[in-house]
Design a protein around this motif. Structure first.
Motif, mmCIF file in Angstrom:
data_model
loop_
_atom_site.group_PDB
_atom_site.id
_atom_site.type_symbol
_atom_site.label_atom_id
_atom_site.label_comp_id
_atom_site.label_asym_id
_atom_site.label_seq_id
_atom_site.Cartn_x
_atom_site.Cartn_y
_atom_site.Cartn_z
ATOM 1 N N GLU A 69 7.795 -3.830 -8.381
ATOM 2 C CA GLU A 69 7.446 -3.802 -9.649
ATOM 3 C C GLU A 69 7.047 -2.225 -10.516
ATOM 4 O O GLU A 69 7.197 -2.322 -11.750
ATOM 5 C CB GLU A 69 5.936 -4.528 -10.017
ATOM 6 N N ILE A 70 7.107 -1.254 -9.733
ATOM 7 C CA ILE A 70 7.080 -0.009 -10.177
ATOM 8 C C ILE A 70 8.253 0.671 -10.630
ATOM 9 O O ILE A 70 8.513 1.013 -11.750
ATOM 10 C CB ILE A 70 6.203 0.812 -9.235
ATOM 11 N N VAL A 71 9.189 0.715 -9.483
ATOM 12 C CA VAL A 71 10.640 1.453 -9.940
ATOM 13 C C VAL A 71 11.633 0.388 -9.785
ATOM 14 O O VAL A 71 12.816 0.742 -10.119
ATOM 15 C CB VAL A 71 10.756 2.384 -8.749
ATOM 16 N N THR A 75 2.859 12.791 -3.930
ATOM 17 C CA THR A 75 1.813 12.610 -5.245
ATOM 18 C C THR A 75 2.129 11.298 -5.920
ATOM 19 O O THR A 75 0.788 10.994 -6.524
ATOM 20 C CB THR A 75 2.080 13.601 -6.250
ATOM 21 N N HIS A 76 3.102 10.605 -5.582
ATOM 22 C CA HIS A 76 3.269 9.389 -6.215
ATOM 23 C C HIS A 76 2.397 8.440 -5.570
ATOM 24 O O HIS A 76 2.203 7.021 -6.125
ATOM 25 C CB HIS A 76 4.872 8.814 -5.987
ATOM 26 N N LEU A 77 1.983 8.642 -4.604
ATOM 27 C CA LEU A 77 0.739 7.620 -3.952
ATOM 28 C C LEU A 77 -0.442 7.830 -4.775
ATOM 29 O O LEU A 77 -1.089 6.826 -4.485
ATOM 30 C CB LEU A 77 0.599 8.063 -2.412
ATOM 31 N N TRP A 78 -0.633 8.609 -5.372
ATOM 32 C CA TRP A 78 -1.857 8.613 -6.414
ATOM 33 C C TRP A 78 -1.552 8.335 -7.668
ATOM 34 O O TRP A 78 -2.049 7.575 -8.247
ATOM 35 C CB TRP A 78 -2.231 10.378 -6.056
ATOM 36 N N LYS A 79 -0.489 9.015 -8.095
ATOM 37 C CA LYS A 79 0.123 8.867 -9.536
ATOM 38 C C LYS A 79 1.649 8.478 -9.608
ATOM 39 O O LYS A 79 2.283 9.730 -9.405
ATOM 40 C CB LYS A 79 -0.371 9.769 -10.546
ATOM 41 N N ALA A 80 2.128 7.315 -9.680
ATOM 42 C CA ALA A 80 3.507 6.948 -9.852
ATOM 43 C C ALA A 80 4.059 7.268 -11.170
ATOM 44 O O ALA A 80 3.516 7.312 -12.072
ATOM 45 C CB ALA A 80 3.983 5.779 -9.046
ATOM 46 N N VAL A 81 5.355 6.940 -11.138
ATOM 47 C CA VAL A 81 6.332 7.127 -12.407
ATOM 48 C C VAL A 81 7.066 5.818 -12.298
ATOM 49 O O VAL A 81 7.789 5.484 -11.454
ATOM 50 C CB VAL A 81 6.910 8.302 -12.516
ATOM 51 N N ASP A 82 6.981 4.994 -13.321
ATOM 52 C CA ASP A 82 7.710 3.778 -13.288
ATOM 53 C C ASP A 82 9.211 3.930 -13.837
ATOM 54 O O ASP A 82 9.446 4.980 -14.029
ATOM 55 C CB ASP A 82 6.968 2.673 -13.993
ATOM 56 N N ARG A 83 9.974 2.897 -14.054
ATOM 57 C CA ARG A 83 11.368 2.941 -14.387
ATOM 58 C C ARG A 83 11.649 3.789 -15.852
ATOM 59 O O ARG A 83 12.592 4.240 -16.116
ATOM 60 C CB ARG A 83 12.078 1.627 -14.551
ATOM 61 N N GLY A 84 10.586 3.564 -16.586
ATOM 62 C CA GLY A 84 10.606 4.177 -17.852
ATOM 63 C C GLY A 84 10.092 5.480 -17.950
ATOM 64 O O GLY A 84 9.917 6.058 -19.148
ATOM 65 N N GLY A 85 9.744 6.074 -16.816
ATOM 66 C CA GLY A 85 9.125 7.532 -16.876
ATOM 67 C C GLY A 85 7.602 7.547 -17.146
ATOM 68 O O GLY A 85 6.999 8.639 -17.403
#
Length: 217
Positions: free
Chosen positions: A80-82, A92-102
């Protein structure tokens, strides 16, 4: 009968000697006190350093276990995220990730303090953590690049080897956690750690045993 003049001379002679004796005694006392202070300070600092390192190493062990749990949670959320199943490529993505739209996605699977402890100037409990991109197979020259759809590896490295920690620790998707003394560490992460001089740590008690055998500061 003792001559009065002789008795007086003896008293005067003794009186002249007394200041010298007192000064010598004080001087020797200062030397002894200095030596004692230097001795106790040296061994006290040594004990404090060793105690601090062991505490940091135990904390690094706990942080790696925390990362393991977080990676599994990320894997379950990753579609659901990527848009596909994979482990976090960056700690760092375990704290704050980035989705498909950046767009940023606050996950908070690990605390910020651990998420940003990724270099010598950013540490937590005397250690920083790196995302291992390649691992080596014993007997082969070329390292194997990690496929994050199937695996991941993170290593914990002491900021000041011999002062903030004396072991490098490593964990991967199998939950296997290994350690190696910093003086034997060569920035190489074997697929089979036990063949590369690393010690498998099944429990924290295993780390305690390794600490007892390990390098002194």
């Amino acid at each position: 009968m003792i001559n009065r003049h002789k008795l007086q001379n003896r008293r005067e002679h003794a009186f002249v000697k007394l200041p010298g004796i007192v000064i010598n005694t004080i001087f020797v006392g200062f030397i002894c006190a200095g030596l004692f202070l230097a001795y106790t300070t040296f061994f006290s600092n040594d004990t404090v350093t060793l105690s601090r390192m062991r505490k940091n190493e135990m904390a690094a062990y706990d942080h790696l276990k925390e990362i393991f749990t977080a990676q599994n949670a990320y894997y379950e959320k990753s579609r659901e995220i990527v848009g596909r199943k994979l482990y976090a490529v960056f700690l760092t993505h375990l704290w704050k990730a980035v989705d498909r739209g950046g767009r940023p996605v606050n996950l908070n699977l690990i605390p910020e303090s651990l998420a940003v402890a990724v270099g010598t100037t950013k540490i937590v409990d005397g250690y920083y953590f790196i995302d291992v991109r390649q691992r080596r197979i014993s007997g082969k020259q070329a390292p194997v690049t990690i496929d994050y759809t199937k695996a991941w590896t993170v290593a914990a490295i002491p900021q000041k080897p011999g002062q903030s920690g004396s072991f490098v620790l490593m964990i991967d998707q199998t939950r296997a956690l290994s350690a190696i003394p910093v003086d034997k560490y060569a920035s190489r992460y074997p697929v089979h750690p036990e063949k590369g001089g690393w010690t498998l740590l099944t429990t924290k008690e295993d780390l305690a045993v390794l600490q007892e055998k390990g390098p002194m500061p």
